[in-house]
Design an enzyme around this catalytic site. Structure first.
Site, PDB file in Angstrom:
ATOM      1  N   CYS C 132       0.848  -1.191   0.000  1.00 35.50           N
ATOM      2  CA  CYS C 132       0.000   0.000   0.000  1.00 35.50           C
ATOM      3  C   CYS C 132       0.880   1.236   0.000  1.00 35.50           C
ATOM      4  O   CYS C 132       1.990   1.216   0.508  1.00 35.50           O
ATOM      5  CB  CYS C 132      -0.870   0.067   1.249  1.00 35.50           C
ATOM      6  SG  CYS C 132      -1.580  -1.497   1.714  1.00 35.50           S
ATOM      7  N   GLY C 246       0.032 -15.837 -11.435  1.00 30.67           N
ATOM      8  CA  GLY C 246      -0.277 -16.508 -12.689  1.00 30.67           C
ATOM      9  C   GLY C 246      -0.497 -18.001 -12.611  1.00 30.67           C
ATOM     10  O   GLY C 246      -0.483 -18.678 -13.639  1.00 30.67           O
TER      11      GLY C 246
HETATM   12  C1  LIG Z   1      -8.630  -7.981  -8.320  1.00 33.85           C
HETATM   13  C2  LIG Z   1      -7.435  -8.200  -7.449  1.00 33.85           C
HETATM   14  C3  LIG Z   1      -7.425  -7.740  -6.131  1.00 33.85           C
HETATM   15  C4  LIG Z   1      -6.328  -7.912  -5.299  1.00 33.85           C
HETATM   16  N1  LIG Z   1      -6.361  -7.494  -3.995  1.00 33.85           N
HETATM   17  C5  LIG Z   1      -5.303  -7.744  -3.161  1.00 33.85           C
HETATM   18  C6  LIG Z   1      -5.344  -7.406  -1.765  1.00 33.85           C
HETATM   19  O1  LIG Z   1      -6.347  -6.925  -1.265  1.00 33.85           O
HETATM   20  N2  LIG Z   1      -4.238  -7.651  -1.005  1.00 33.85           N
HETATM   21  C7  LIG Z   1      -3.109  -8.230  -1.540  1.00 33.85           C
HETATM   22  O2  LIG Z   1      -2.141  -8.444  -0.816  1.00 33.85           O
HETATM   23  N3  LIG Z   1      -3.061  -8.592  -2.838  1.00 33.85           N
HETATM   24  C8  LIG Z   1      -4.125  -8.363  -3.674  1.00 33.85           C
HETATM   25  N4  LIG Z   1      -4.059  -8.750  -5.000  1.00 33.85           N
HETATM   26  C9  LIG Z   1      -2.853  -9.439  -5.503  1.00 33.85           C
HETATM   27  C10 LIG Z   1      -3.051 -10.968  -5.505  1.00 33.85           C
HETATM   28  O3  LIG Z   1      -3.297 -11.441  -4.201  1.00 33.85           O
HETATM   29  C11 LIG Z   1      -1.823 -11.673  -6.095  1.00 33.85           C
HETATM   30  O4  LIG Z   1      -0.690 -11.350  -5.317  1.00 33.85           O
HETATM   31  C12 LIG Z   1      -1.543 -11.281  -7.518  1.00 33.85           C
HETATM   32  O5  LIG Z   1      -2.749 -11.061  -8.210  1.00 33.85           O
HETATM   33  C13 LIG Z   1      -0.708 -12.311  -8.280  1.00 33.85           C
HETATM   34  O6  LIG Z   1      -1.363 -13.557  -8.360  1.00 33.85           O
HETATM   35  P1  LIG Z   1      -2.290 -14.007  -9.610  1.00 33.85           P
HETATM   36  O7  LIG Z   1      -1.478 -13.742 -10.848  1.00 33.85           O
HETATM   37  O8  LIG Z   1      -2.564 -15.453  -9.388  1.00 33.85           O
HETATM   38  O9  LIG Z   1      -3.504 -13.169  -9.580  1.00 33.85           O
HETATM   39  C14 LIG Z   1      -5.177  -8.566  -5.824  1.00 33.85           C
HETATM   40  C15 LIG Z   1      -5.178  -9.040  -7.139  1.00 33.85           C
HETATM   41  C16 LIG Z   1      -6.279  -8.865  -7.959  1.00 33.85           C
HETATM   42  C17 LIG Z   1      -6.239  -9.385  -9.369  1.00 33.85           C
END
Ligand SMILES: Cc1cc2nc3c(=O)[nH]c(=O)nc-3n(C[C@H](O)[C@H](O)[C@H](O)COP(=O)(O)O)c2cc1C
Ligand SMILES: Cc1cc2nc3c(=O)[nH]c(=O)nc-3n(C[C@H](O)[C@H](O)[C@H](O)COP(=O)(O)OP(=O)(O)OC[C@H]3O[C@@H](n4cnc5c(N)ncnc54)[C@H](O)[C@@H]3O)c2cc1C
Ligand SMILES: Cc1cc2nc3c(=O)[nH]c(=O)nc-3n(C[C@H](O)[C@H](O)[C@H](O)COP(=O)(O)OP(=O)(O)OC[C@H]3O[C@@H](n4cnc5c(N)ncnc54)[C@H](O)[C@@H]3O)c2cc1C
Ligand SMILES: Cc1cc2nc3c(=O)[nH]c(=O)nc-3n(C[C@H](O)[C@H](O)[C@H](O)COP(=O)(O)O)c2cc1C
Ligand code: FES
Ligand code: FES
Lengths: 271, 306, 306, 271
Positions: C132, C246
């Site tokens: 953040c 991913g």
């Molecule tokens: C719509 C969305 C909301 C997210 N909100 C948070 C959050 O509130 N806190 C956090 O630490 N990461 C948040 N992330 C990051 C994910 O937890 C993750 O670290 C990131 O998307 C990579 O993984 P992925 O490629 O499988 O989505 C968010 C990701 C997405 C796509």
């Protein structure tokens, strides 16, 4: 006779047919007038199988045969790209970049040739045996495969080769064992002017060694992962006695005597 | 439709259009001359050139990833002498500006290459690639710390009067810091992004697919990161920015110009379609025509110049 | 086939398998309970929870990119009180460990959330999201400097006895530095990667598509970057690593385990297929069976433990 | 009568037909027994058009009609996903997540309803007019489109509505101008119990305003970019007088009186 074709181009092509020819292996016929007219034995085409953004790379395939306006490719279904290719239907449009690379050469005065193909190594041998037969070269062909159901292009090879023998790992056809057993014997017995080899790299290395011992000129067709296919990116290098060469333009066919073989276990060997 | 003024200026260099080739993806142009007239391009940017020949990395050098690829070519090149003899001589016969990508392991190696190229009238600009491992500083790339980046640029600037472009690494916390540092040392332009460090592990062998382990991620997958960095850097420095990373079409190129790039380069997309660059040139002109934009430079930074 | 021991340990917490949900992509689990039994998961990681309610960002919040997406949700959440009343109460009825993602603008905000959650027996671990904007330090994320990251972890560690996972930002020059800094402050585990900063510009409107301009890139596009960082961090720290970025399949998850992750999380892929996580659990078990691997932990770091 | 259907599920579906029904607009019919049996008017399905990795997000589409085991979707070809959808052939397999969302509600005692549809806003009105007609509600429908060739579902609407009028931007059919001219007049003249509105957001805002003035209950169906479709990701929020709501589960249909309209120019308005 030279292994280089004319300048490559992008040619839009239409799928004419696409069917299974052996276990896990298909043959696709493409309507590709420009490439079909100009391709030389041992050259390859770089195929854009699908237009979606997650297909960043084309896929290289040897031209098995070129007849009239048509190209034949024999391919093994191994990954994402070939799985999509397997689903192509007649009428589907894709494009090829080609003809690419330096193919087989027939040394002046060749009268007897040995062709050694392991697995998909049979693919680039189609045009070669046709060309050799046209030039009245006597061909002996040794083909290896895991089992009878995975032998390729038998009809073509049987019809054009004076002699055509097979070996299978499980003994379901021909000699039980590796094709390198056949090649050792044939090199000794037939004393060909030249040997043409394609297949898994460890097998090519062994046959190249047999040829060196027997004093027979040997050409090998090497596979490398390829991005550009035209010599620009250096992703496909092959170590040779004359330095690093690019498989896509300086090969895929190399004089086996020039190749510096990788002594490490080849990760592609499994195929 | 009325014609669009496609010219852009990068330092002292005027290009007939903003579209270049990304270093390392286009050889020295020779390989692509079969497909189109190189004079259609804004400039040819060559592969990386070092003082001595570099052998590059062993083993498997590329792997496809979702909407991208990793490469670990390792800057294989024949060294600056052979480069001048072969590639430059060939390029000199073509009516296209030549930008030479310069690499080295120490600041003095970069300078030596620049010095050698200073004599060559066929070289129109240098692109200093500061993403090589910095041997003196333990292998971390020059491009990831401001002092190291500044030192390389300073030593090249000292020996070169040519337009100096510095190619920035995206593998940093704040790309604007490095951009400002190299601008302060006299860079005439910055280009970005180089590849993002990535890795693919083979779940059959349990080992990294690339012989070197890590490789550089390029292609459409990285485009949002590249656009973001161009947006940031173009607002942080006053020299022109050359944008790249995943450009496949004129729309993609326009995105970079709008973000603040004065020029663009096409890399990985050349592999899929060798004529991508000319398609981008034509498409960008149409893009402007359709919107009644007279000069392509009117697009530059339009997303933040409001 | 013989059954595989799928258990993994993250700090004091034992999970029945290594597969979790990535924060912000799974709500608090309620929305996905229609599709499968949450007890199948290693853990549910909730969306980010702050001290007071946060409204999130305005306007268009997502955009699709090549093999990925950008989001700028802006950590919208109802605040820790409402979260405890509604989400935790609901989750308590399910037999699955709960990891709460904690967010704040200042170190003391993080600590206040952690303090409030300390009383809740239904919370099994905290995931401190240091991506953040750090209000006290001008908006740069805590996760991008070691001192700021350390300060947040220190203040949370001071008030919390729960398993403490720190979620690292990939937008840094050297992710191992931050990992070591938070390990030194008592983090029981680290998770990575959070999203890469990216931008998409609309070539019709000439403006960034997301109302906030930049957003976070996630999805398969970033996987090579994530695997590389997990590989680096797992060799740099001795606490367990939770890998994400991913993951869409068991093969993808295996790649992270081989790279050194002790657990994995599935994010963006839930949007395409709400049952992705359970598919990964089953697929990972099969992956081990087929290879005669008895404990899933045998995969962890196999790509570098040689 | 409630706008919520049963719990959503992933249902593999087969394309039955897919054809153009107006300029740039197609109708796809899907064999989807579970969803067809349970969907309520105004609900939507989240469609996985292609499996390739570069399609990260599903695409949300209102269910136009559900007949037997089949779903009908009317869609405009606007981008990457809908272009691929346009190419789907009978027999192709995809999957839908659904039924999703909170649809139209028919207030107790409704006898006269006004339906206002702009452009693709006609899509979610199919099931609605069927349901209203079944309940013997007298329906007046006002439809707007850029030109006559882009009017949708005329046959269905004409057959079930007591009155059905159209407006086109170019005057090629019905009144020349926006549909909001028709709605203003009809609200005054007919004094319906309830108005149902879907179309570009500025048009919905205007009709909502007309309803508020006329004291007519108004429901609007709002579009937002959607990732999860099930309420988890908060990508689809709508500002309401009761705080931020999710279009995918709290909507897409909202009581217009609750909606806090975005005073900024809506970027989607062009569509
Ligand atoms: C719509 C969305 C909301 C997210 N909100 C948070 C959050 O509130 N806190 C956090 O630490 N990461 C948040 N992330 C990051 C994910 O937890 C993750 O670290 C990131 O998307 C990579 O993984 P992925 O490629 O499988 O989505 C968010 C990701 C997405 C796509
Ligand atoms: C000059 C040349 C000729 C070839 N001729 C034939 C042929 O006639 N028949 C045939 O079945 N195969 C041939 N191959 C191998 C063929 O290119 C690969 O099997 C194919 O690209 C695999 O694609 P995929 O998407 O299914 O696999 P994936 O593993 O998903 O492919 C991912 C990437 O790896 C590349 N790749 C994978 N394996 C190989 C490989 N062995 N060699 C080169 N690139 C590879 C693909 O191009 C792609 O970039 C040839 C390779 C080369 C270099
Ligand atoms: C509840 C709901 C019901 C809908 N019903 C219909 C319908 O019945 N008929 C119809 O033609 N369209 C409908 N839409 C809009 C439809 O979802 C988009 O036109 C479609 O997703 C565009 O996809 P694309 O890939 O062709 O466009 P692209 O612009 O390439 O899509 C990229 C991304 O944007 C999203 N997207 C683009 N436009 C919209 C939009 N207006 N609303 C939501 N997401 C969007 C896509 O889902 C995708 O994630 C509806 C939208 C919602 C939210
Ligand atoms: C195979 C390959 C080789 C590259 N070699 C170089 C190089 O020599 N010097 C350099 O500065 N960048 C090099 N790059 C990086 C590209 O020039 C470019 O910055 C990057 O790939 C992003 O652009 P793209 O996504 O369009 O490829 C190389 C990239 C690739 C894919
Ligand atoms: S594939 Fe690019 S040089 Fe050979
Ligand atoms: S689309 Fe995810 S909450 Fe609505």
């Amino acid at each position: 006779m030279c292994g280089h074709g004319p300048t490559p181009a992008i040619e839009p092509v239409v799928v004419v047919s696409n069917e299974r020819v052996a276990t896990g292996v298909c043959r696709v016929v493409l309507d590709a007038p420009r490439t079909a007219a100009t391709v030389e034995p041992g050259q390859f085409v770089h195929v854009r199988i699908a237009r979606s953004a997650d297909f960043i790379l084309r896929r290289p395939f040897s031209v098995h045969r070129a007849r009239g306006e048509r190209l034949e490719i024999i391919y093994q279904v191994v990954g994402r790209g070939t799985r999509v290719l397997e689903d192509a239907r007649p009428g589907d449009v894709m494009d090829v970049l080609g003809p690419l690379g330096h193919g087989w050469t027939v040394p002046e005065g060749t009268t007897r040739a040995l062709v050694v193909a392991g697995g998909l190594g049979a693919a680039p041998m189609g045009m070669l045996v046709e060309r050799l037969a046209e030039a009245d070269v006597q061909i002996t062909l040794a083909q290896g495969a895991p089992s009878a159901g995975r032998l390729l292009a038998r009809e073509l090879f049987d019809s054009l080769c004076r002699r055509s023998v097979v070996a299978t790992d499980d003994g379901s056809a021909g000699t039980c064992g590796f094709v390198t057993v056949l090649s050792a014997e044939l090199l000794q017995r037939e004393r060909p002017d030249v040997a043409y080899v394609c297949g898994p790299e460890p097998m090519q290395r062994i046959v190249a060694g047999q040829c060196a011992e027997a004093g027979v000129a040997c050409q090998v067709s090497l596979e490398r992962l390829m991005a550009c296919g035209v010599g620009a990116c250096l992703s496909c290098v092959v170590a040779t006695r004359h330095g690093q060469k690019r498989a896509c333009v300086d090969g895929p066919v190399f004089d086996a005597a020039d190749v510096v073989w990788d002594s490490d276990e080849d990760p592609e060997a499994e195929r | 439709m009325s014609s669009v003024d496609m010219r852009v200026r990068i330092g002292a260099l005027e290009l007939r259009n903003p579209v270049m080739t990304a270093s390392g993806t286009f050889g020295s142009g020779k390989e692509y001359a079969d497909f189109f007239d190189l004079a259609r391009l804004g400039a040819v940017v060559t592969k990386g050139v070092s003082l001595e020949p570099w052998p590059g990395n062993p083993g498997q050098r590329i792997v496809e990833t979702p909407s991208g690829m990793l490469n670990s070519i390792g800057l294989q090149n024949p060294g600056v002498e052979a480069f001048c003899d072969n590639d430059l001589t060939w390029l000199a016969r073509h009516d296209v500006p030549v930008i030479v990508n310069v690499v080295g392991h120490r600041a003095d190696e970069y300078a030596a290459v620049a010095e050698r190229l200073e004599q060559e009238s066929g070289v129109h600009a240098l692109e200093v690639n500061i993403s090589c491992p910095n041997v003196d500083a333990g292998g971390m790339a020059f491009g990831t710390t401001c002092p190291a980046a500044a030192e390389v640029v300073r030593s090249v600037r000292a020996v070169s009067t040519k337009t100096l472009i510095v190619k920035l690494s995206p593998n940093v916390t704040d790309v604007t810091e490095v951009a400002r540092a190299v601008e302060a040392e006299g860079a005439d332009a910055v280009s970005l992004i180089n590849t993002l460090l990535g890795m693919v592990i083979d779940t059959r062998t349990f080992a990294p697919v690339l012989a070197r382990g890590v490789g550089g991620l390029s292609g459409p997958a990285v485009r949002p990161v590249a656009v973001r960095m161009v947006w940031q850097v173009s607002q942080a420095v006053s020299v022109p920015v050359i944008g790249m990373g995943g450009i496949t079409s004129a729309e993609d190129a326009a995105e970079f110009l709008l973000a603040g790039a004065s020029g663009v380069a096409v890399g990985t997309a050349n592999f899929m379609d060798p004529t991508t660059t000319v398609g981008v040139v034509d498409g960008l002109e149409r893009f402007c025509q359709e919107r009644g934009i007279e000069k392509v430079t009117d697009l530059v930074g339009a997303a933040w110049k409001r």
